[in-house]
Write a protein that holds these residues in place. Structure first.
Motif, short mmCIF file in Angstrom:
data_model
loop_
_atom_site.label_atom_id
_atom_site.label_comp_id
_atom_site.label_asym_id
_atom_site.label_seq_id
_atom_site.Cartn_x
_atom_site.Cartn_y
_atom_site.Cartn_z
N ILE A 1 0.83 -1.21 0.00
CA ILE A 1 0.00 0.00 0.00
C ILE A 1 0.86 1.25 0.00
O ILE A 1 1.83 1.35 0.75
CB ILE A 1 -0.91 0.03 1.26
CG1 ILE A 1 -1.81 -1.20 1.28
CG2 ILE A 1 -1.74 1.31 1.29
CD1 ILE A 1 -2.65 -1.33 2.54
N GLY A 2 0.51 2.21 -0.85
CA GLY A 2 1.12 3.53 -0.78
C GLY A 2 0.07 4.51 -0.29
O GLY A 2 -1.07 4.45 -0.72
N PHE B 1 13.20 7.76 -0.21
CA PHE B 1 12.98 7.32 1.16
C PHE B 1 12.37 5.92 1.27
O PHE B 1 12.87 5.05 1.99
CB PHE B 1 12.10 8.34 1.90
CG PHE B 1 11.84 8.01 3.34
CD1 PHE B 1 12.84 8.18 4.30
CD2 PHE B 1 10.62 7.50 3.74
CE1 PHE B 1 12.61 7.87 5.63
CE2 PHE B 1 10.38 7.19 5.07
CZ PHE B 1 11.38 7.37 6.01
N GLY B 2 11.28 5.70 0.52
CA GLY B 2 10.62 4.39 0.56
C GLY B 2 11.51 3.28 0.03
O GLY B 2 11.49 2.15 0.52
N LEU B 3 12.31 3.61 -0.98
CA LEU B 3 13.23 2.62 -1.56
C LEU B 3 14.33 2.26 -0.57
O LEU B 3 14.70 1.09 -0.44
CB LEU B 3 13.86 3.17 -2.85
CG LEU B 3 12.89 3.43 -4.00
CD1 LEU B 3 13.55 4.27 -5.09
CD2 LEU B 3 12.40 2.12 -4.60
N GLU B 4 14.82 3.26 0.14
CA GLU B 4 15.84 3.01 1.17
C GLU B 4 15.29 2.07 2.24
O GLU B 4 15.97 1.16 2.70
CB GLU B 4 16.26 4.34 1.82
CG GLU B 4 17.06 5.25 0.92
CD GLU B 4 17.40 6.59 1.58
OE1 GLU B 4 18.49 7.10 1.36
OE2 GLU B 4 16.55 7.13 2.34
N ALA C 1 5.24 13.32 -3.41
CA ALA C 1 4.76 12.21 -2.59
C ALA C 1 4.27 11.07 -3.48
O ALA C 1 4.53 9.89 -3.22
CB ALA C 1 3.64 12.68 -1.67
N LEU C 2 3.59 11.44 -4.56
CA LEU C 2 3.10 10.44 -5.51
C LEU C 2 4.28 9.74 -6.19
O LEU C 2 4.26 8.51 -6.37
CB LEU C 2 2.19 11.11 -6.54
CG LEU C 2 1.30 10.21 -7.37
CD1 LEU C 2 0.45 9.32 -6.50
CD2 LEU C 2 0.40 11.05 -8.27
N ALA C 3 5.32 10.50 -6.52
CA ALA C 3 6.52 9.89 -7.11
C ALA C 3 7.14 8.88 -6.15
O ALA C 3 7.59 7.81 -6.56
CB ALA C 3 7.54 10.97 -7.48
N VAL D 1 8.09 2.84 -5.53
CA VAL D 1 8.05 1.54 -4.85
C VAL D 1 6.96 0.63 -5.42
O VAL D 1 6.82 -0.51 -4.99
CB VAL D 1 7.89 1.68 -3.32
CG1 VAL D 1 9.07 2.40 -2.73
CG2 VAL D 1 6.59 2.40 -2.96
N ALA D 2 6.18 1.15 -6.38
CA ALA D 2 5.19 0.39 -7.13
C ALA D 2 4.31 -0.54 -6.27
O ALA D 2 4.34 -1.75 -6.42
CB ALA D 2 5.88 -0.42 -8.23
N PRO D 3 3.51 0.03 -5.37
CA PRO D 3 2.58 -0.81 -4.61
C PRO D 3 1.36 -1.15 -5.47
O PRO D 3 1.17 -0.59 -6.54
CB PRO D 3 2.18 0.09 -3.44
CG PRO D 3 2.26 1.47 -4.00
CD PRO D 3 3.32 1.46 -5.06
#
Lengths: 266, 291, 289
Positions: free
Chosen positions: C83-84, C105-108, C150-152, C157-159
Motif C-alpha cells: 500500500i502507498g 525514502f521508501g526505496l531506502e 509524494a506520488l513519485a 516503490v510500485a505498490p
C-alpha cells in the motif's frame, strides 16, 4: 534569510564546495590542532597564508568572512584583554598595578590568541559557507559510524539531524505566520519591558510547539506508512565519494604540518 | 470609500541584494460596506496585498487608506494599533493561532490587548462564541479539544471580538468539508449584511466569488490585472483564459449552451439560481408548457 | 474480479476518547484495479478507516486482509509494502531534505540497492513531471508540487494499492486537477487499486464505487451516479452538491422539471438544449459549428 545560521551556505561551484564533506570536517578538525601546534610568528604567518589560499580556492569574497567575524569581535577582544592583563609574569614588565600585570609574555600571548581566534572562526565559516547543512549532517553521520560498535545509534541520530534540518524553514515560516496573526490581535513583539516581551512570547511559543508536535505525529505516521522500521536496515541513496581532490588536500595539509613542525624547532 | 490603494508597491527585503518585488503599482477602491474578492494563482501577490491592509507590511511606494487611517512607507508602528483593531485579519488556517487555556480566554485575548478590561473582554467572548455558532458550554473548555472546524470558529470569534469594521479573510474555508465551508461563508455573508462589515476575501473558489462578492480583483505576478463586478470579470471568457483562471461552474455550463446558440441577454449567468432564472425566462417567452 | 482488500467487522476506539468508537463494525471489500471513494463529513471516521487498513492503528475488533495477507502485528510490513498512502498535509509527509531524497525514502526502507534506486527515482520523478525539481528543497515547492513528489515516492516503490487520505484538500484548484489527472493515469496504466478519502465531488466522481461513512459506521455503498442522485442531501454526507443537482433544484423551483436521477453535465446540457430547441418556434442557430 541571510541572517540565519542555516541560511549561511553560499552556493558556488568551487573546488572547496565540491570536496567530500567528511573530508572538510576532518580537515577543519585537524586544522584546529595545527593552530594550537603553532607557537611562533613565523608558524602563524604560514597558517594565515594557507587559510587565505583556502579562501581563494573557495571563490568566496573575503568581505563575507569579515562580516562573519564582526559579531564575535567583542568576545575575541575580551579574551585578548584577559590574556593581556592577567597573564603570569615572564619577560619584561611593561606595566604593574596591584594584580594587573602587563608583561612581554602577556602581550605576545594575547597576540597569538587573537590570531588563533581569527583563524579558527575563518576556517569554520569557510566550512559552513561551502557545505550544505544536509551534507554536513551526512558527513558527520558517516564519520560517526565507528561508534556503532559501542552501540551508539548513529543512523537514527543522522536521520533525526536530517529531519531537523529539513523542518527548519517550515517552522520558521510557521513562526512568521503565527507572529503575524498575533500582531493582528494587538501583540507587540520586541517592544516594551522585559516582562512584557516575555509575555508576548507565550502566544507565539504555545501554537508553535503544538504545531511542531502535530507535524511530528503526522510525519511519524507518514514515515511508517512508507515502510520505515528502523534506521539500521536501510540502503543509502545519498552517499559520499572520496575523490582524488580530497586526497590532494591532505598532501597540502601534510606540507603545512611539516612547515609548522620545522618552525617549532626553529 | 472604505479602502483606497494608490500606486501601492511592496518589495521584500528592499535595499538589499535579495530585494524581490511582490506588488507593483496597485490602485483600487472598495466602497464602504463593500465585499471584495481577490483571486489569482499562488504567488500572485494576494497575501502580500492583504497584509498591507492592517500594515503588517507597509508599502515601499505609494499609500493606502482604510477608512480614517492612512498608511505610507514612513508610517511608524506607534500609529498602527488603532488600525490593527479596525481591520480584523483571519489568516489561512487561523486555528493555528490559538494558545490560551480556555476558549473564552483566547477569544478575549485580542480585545484585552487593545485595552478592554478583562471582565468586559470575557463577557464579549461569550457573545462572540454564540455569534460563530458554538454554545456556551464551550467557553471553559480548552481550544485544543475541539475539532478542526470548531477551532477555526473560535479563532474567527477571537478576531470578531475586536469589533473590526473591515474583515480580511485569507482562504477561510480551506481544509473544511463542504458543509463547514457553506456554514462559514454564510456566517461572513451575515456579518456583511447585518453589521455592515467590509469584507476582503482571498479565495480560489470561483463559486464563492460569484455568489458573495460585489467586486473582484484579479492579481497576477504582483500586479492588479483587473478589478470589476463578478459579472464584468467573468463575462470576458477569452481574457480569463489568458489569465489562466476558471469560470464558476454555472458560467462554464452557460458558456457551453451559448456555443450551441443559447443567448444570455441578461449577461452570462454565474450561479445555478441565476442560470435557472434565465432559462425559465426563455422557456416562458416561447410560450410552451413546462414538462 | 478478486478482492484485493477485505474488511470484516472492523471496530476501533481511540484510547483517549471515552465516547463512541471511531469505527463501528465496518465491513466491505475492494476489488483489484477498482477505484473506491470513501466519503463522510469531517470526524466521521473515514481517515481512521484508511489508517486501520494500513496497520497504522491497532484496531480492537475485526479483520483486515490485504492481498491475501491477514493484518496482524507480524504481517504489518507485508501489508504496508502493498500500500502507498498520501496524506492531507503536503509538508508533514515530506521526509527528505530534497525532492530526490524524499522519493528515495521508501526505496531506502526496502533496502533497494543504490544503482537501482537512482534509476527508479529518476523514472518516478519523470512520471509525475517533477524531474526538473530533483535537487530542490521542499520549502521552494508549492503544495501541489509536494503532493506530486509524494506520488513519485509511491510510484517508485510500485505498490498495488494507493490510498489518498484527503490528499488534494489543501491544494489550490490547479494543484488538485493536476494531482487527480496523475492518479487517473496511474489507475488506468498501472492497474493500480485506488482508495480515495475525499470531500471533492470530482474526485468522488472518478470512482467506480462510493462508500459513505457516518459516525464510524458504513451507512451506504453505491455507484457515484446513485449516490449523487441524492442531490441536496449530499452535503450531509460530507460531499458537495453536484452542479447539475443544484441546477435541477433551481429549475424545479421555477416550474421546470428535469429528468429524475443524477445527470452528468453533458446529459444536462443535452436535455436543456433539446427542450429549448423543441419548444422554440424558430430554432436558434449554433454560433459555433
Amino acid at each position: 534569510m541571510s541572517k540565519f545560521l542555516f541560511g549561511r551556505y553560499l552556493p558556488l561551484n568551487s573546488i572547496v564546495h565540491r570536496l567530500d564533506p567528511r573530508n572538510k570536517l576532518l580537515l577543519s578538525f585537524c586544522y584546529i590542532i595545527l593552530v594550537f601546534l603553532a607557537n611562533n610568528w613565523l608558524s602563524y604567518l604560514i597558517l594565515i597564508a594557507f587559510t587565505l589560499g583556502a579562501i581563494r580556492a573557495s571563490t568566496i569574497p573575503l568581505r563575507i568572512f569579515v562580516r562573519g567575524i564582526r559579531p564575535l569581535i567583542w568576545l575575541i577582544l575580551f579574551t585578548v584583554a584577559l590574556q593581556l592583563l592577567f597573564s603570569p609574569t615572564g619577560g619584561h614588565v611593561y606595566f604593574h598595578w596591584t594584580f594587573i600585570n602587563v608583561t612581554q609574555y602577556g602581550v605576545v600571548n594575547a597576540g597569538y590568541i587573537f590570531i588563533r581566534f581569527l583563524l579558527i572562526i575563518t576556517m569554520s565559516t569557510l566550512l559552513t559557507l561551502s557545505t550544505q547543512p544536509l551534507d554536513i549532517a551526512t558527513g558527520l553521520a558517516s564519520l560517526m559510524k565507528p561508534l556503532r560498535w559501542v552501540r551508539v545509534p548513529v543512523d537514527t541520530l543522522a536521520m533525526m539531524l536530517s529531519i531537523a534540518l529539513r523542518f527548519v524553514p517550515t517552522l520558521m515560516d510557521e513562526a512568521q505566520k503565527i507572529m503575524n496573526a498575533q500582531r493582528a490581535r494587538g501583540v507587540d513583539f520586541g517592544e516594551g519591558g522585559l516582562i512584557k516581551q516575555a509575555k508576548a512570547l507565550l502566544p507565539l511559543m504555545v501554537p508553535l510547539f503544538i504545531s511542531a508536535f502535530n507535524r511530528a505525529e503526522d510525519l511519524s505516521i507518514a514515515m511508517e506508512a512508507r515502510g520505515y522500521q528502523d534506521s539500521e536496515h536501510r540502503s543509502q541513496y545519498r552517499i559520499l565519494t572520496w575523490q582524488r581532490r580530497d586526497t590532494v588536500t591532505w598532501l597540502i595539509f601534510a606540507l603545512g604540518l611539516a612547515l609548522i613542525l620545522i618552525c617549532r624547532r626553529w | 470609500m472604505a479602502i483606497t490603494f494608490e500606486h501601492v508597491g511592496y518589495t521584500y527585503q528592499a535595499n538589499t541584494p535579495l530585494a524581490t518585488p511582490a506588488l507593483t503599482d496597485v490602485s483600487f477602491t472598495v466602497p464602504d460596506h463593500g465585499y471584495l474578492a481577490i483571486i489569482g494563482h499562488t504567488g500572485s501577490g494576494k497575501s502580500t496585498l492583504i497584509q498591507q491592509l492592517n500594515a503588517l507590511l507597509k508599502p515601499t511606494t505609494g499609500q493606502l487608506t482604510v477608512d480614517q487611517f492612512t498608511v505610507t512607507p514612513t508610517t511608524t508602528n506607534a500609529d498602527l494599533k488603532p488600525l490593527r483593531r479596525h481591520v480584523g485579519m483571519v489568516f489561512q488556517f487561523p486555528e493555528s493561532q490559538l494558545f490560551a487555556e480556555t476558549i473564552r480566554q483566547d477569544i478575549a485575548f485580542g480585545p484585552q490587548n487593545f485595552g478592554l478590561d478583562p471582565d468586559k473582554a470575557l463577557k464579549l467572548a461569550d457573545e462572540m462564541l454564540a455569534l460563530v455558532g458554538l454554545d456556551a458550554s464551550y467557553a471553559q473548555r480548552s481550544p485544543f479539544e475541539l475539532s478542526g472546524g470548531q477551532m477555526r470558529r473560535v479563532a474567527i470569534a477571537g478576531v470578531l471580538a475586536m469589533h473590526p469594521k473591515v474583515l480580511v479573510l485569507d482562504e477561510p474555508t480551506a481544509g473544511l468539508d463542504p458543509q463547514g465551508r457553506q456554514e462559514m461563508m454564510s456566517l461572513f455573508e451575515r456579518l456583511h449584511r447585518e453589521q455592515g462589515l467590509t469584507i476582503v476575501l482571498v479565495t480560489h473558489q470561483m463559486e464563492d466569488v460569484a455568489q458573495y462578492a460585489e467586486q473582484v480583483a484579479v492579481m497576477q505576478h504582483g500586479t492588479l490585472l483587473r478589478v470589476g463586478t463578478p459579472q464584468e470579470i467573468f463575462s470576458d471568457v477569452a481574457w480569463l483564459r489568458t489569465a489562466d483562471l476558471d469560470l464558476p461552474r454555472a458560467a462554464q455550463f452557460a458558456q457551453k449552451l451559448a456555443q450551441r446558440g443559447v443567448n444570455w441577454p441578461q449577461g452570462l449567468p454565474l450561479t445555478a439560481d441565476d442560470l435557472a432564472a434565465q432559462l425559465a425566462a426563455q422557456w416562458s417567452t416561447k410560450g410552451v408548457d413546462h414538462v | 474480479m478478486e478482492n484485493i482488500i477485505e474488511v470484516h467487522q472492523l471496530s476501533y476506539q481511540y484510547p483517549d476518547a471515552s465516547e463512541r468508537p471511531a469505527l463501528n463494525q465496518i465491513s466491505f471489500d475492494v476489488r483489484a484495479g477498482e477505484w473506491l471513494a470513501i466519503v463522510g463529513h469531517n470526524g466521521s471516521g473515514k481517515s481512521t478507516l484508511a489508517k486501520a487498513i494500513d496497520g497504522l492503528l491497532p484496531f480492537t475488533e475485526g479483520e483486515v486482509i490485504v492481498g491475501g495477507v491477514a493484518l496482524t502485528a507480524d504481517t504489518v510490513w507485508q501489508v504496508r509494502h502493498q500500500i502507498g498512502m498520501i496524506f492531507q498535509n503536503p509538508d508533514n509527509q515530506f521526509v527528505g531534505a530534497t525532492v530526490e531524497d524524499d522519493v528515495a525514502f521508501g526505496l531506502e526502507n526496502r533496502q533497494v540497492p543504490r544503482d537501482q534506486m537512482i534509476k527508479q527515482v529518476a523514472e518516478a520523478l519523470q512520471r509525475v513531471g517533477m524531474a526538473d525539481f530533483a535537487q530542490r528543497a521542499p520549502s521552494s515547492l508549492s503544495g501541489g508540487q509536494k503532493q506530486r513528489v509524494a506520488l513519485a515516492g509511491i510510484v517508485a516503490v510500485a505498490p498495488k494499492i494507493l490510498i489518498l487520505d484527503e490528499a488534494t484538500s489543501m491544494l489550490d484548484p490547479q494543484g488538485r486537477q493536476a494531482m487527480l489527472a496523475l492518479v487517473r493515469e496511474l489507475h488506468e496504466t498501472q492497474h493500480l487499486t485506488v482508495i480515495s478519502i475525499t470531500h471533492d465531488i470530482d474526485e468522488a466522481a472518478s470512482a467506480n464505487r462510493i462508500l459513505v461513512v457516518d459516525d464510524g459506521r458504513l451507512v451506504q455503498e453505491d455507484s457515484p451516479a446513485a449516490i449523487f442522485a441524492q442531490g441536496e442531501r449530499l452535503i450531509e454526507l460530507g460531499l458537495d452538491v453536484p452542479f447539475t443537482a443544484k441546477l435541477a433544484t433551481a429549475l424545479r423551483q421555477r416550474g421546470i422539471t428535469p429528468p429524475s436521477g443524477y445527470q452528468t453535465t453533458a446529459e444536462m446540457e443535452e436535455w436543456l438544449w433539446q427542450s429549448l430547441s423543441n419548444t422554440s418556434a424558430t430554432p436558434t442557430k449554433p454560433t459555433h459549428p
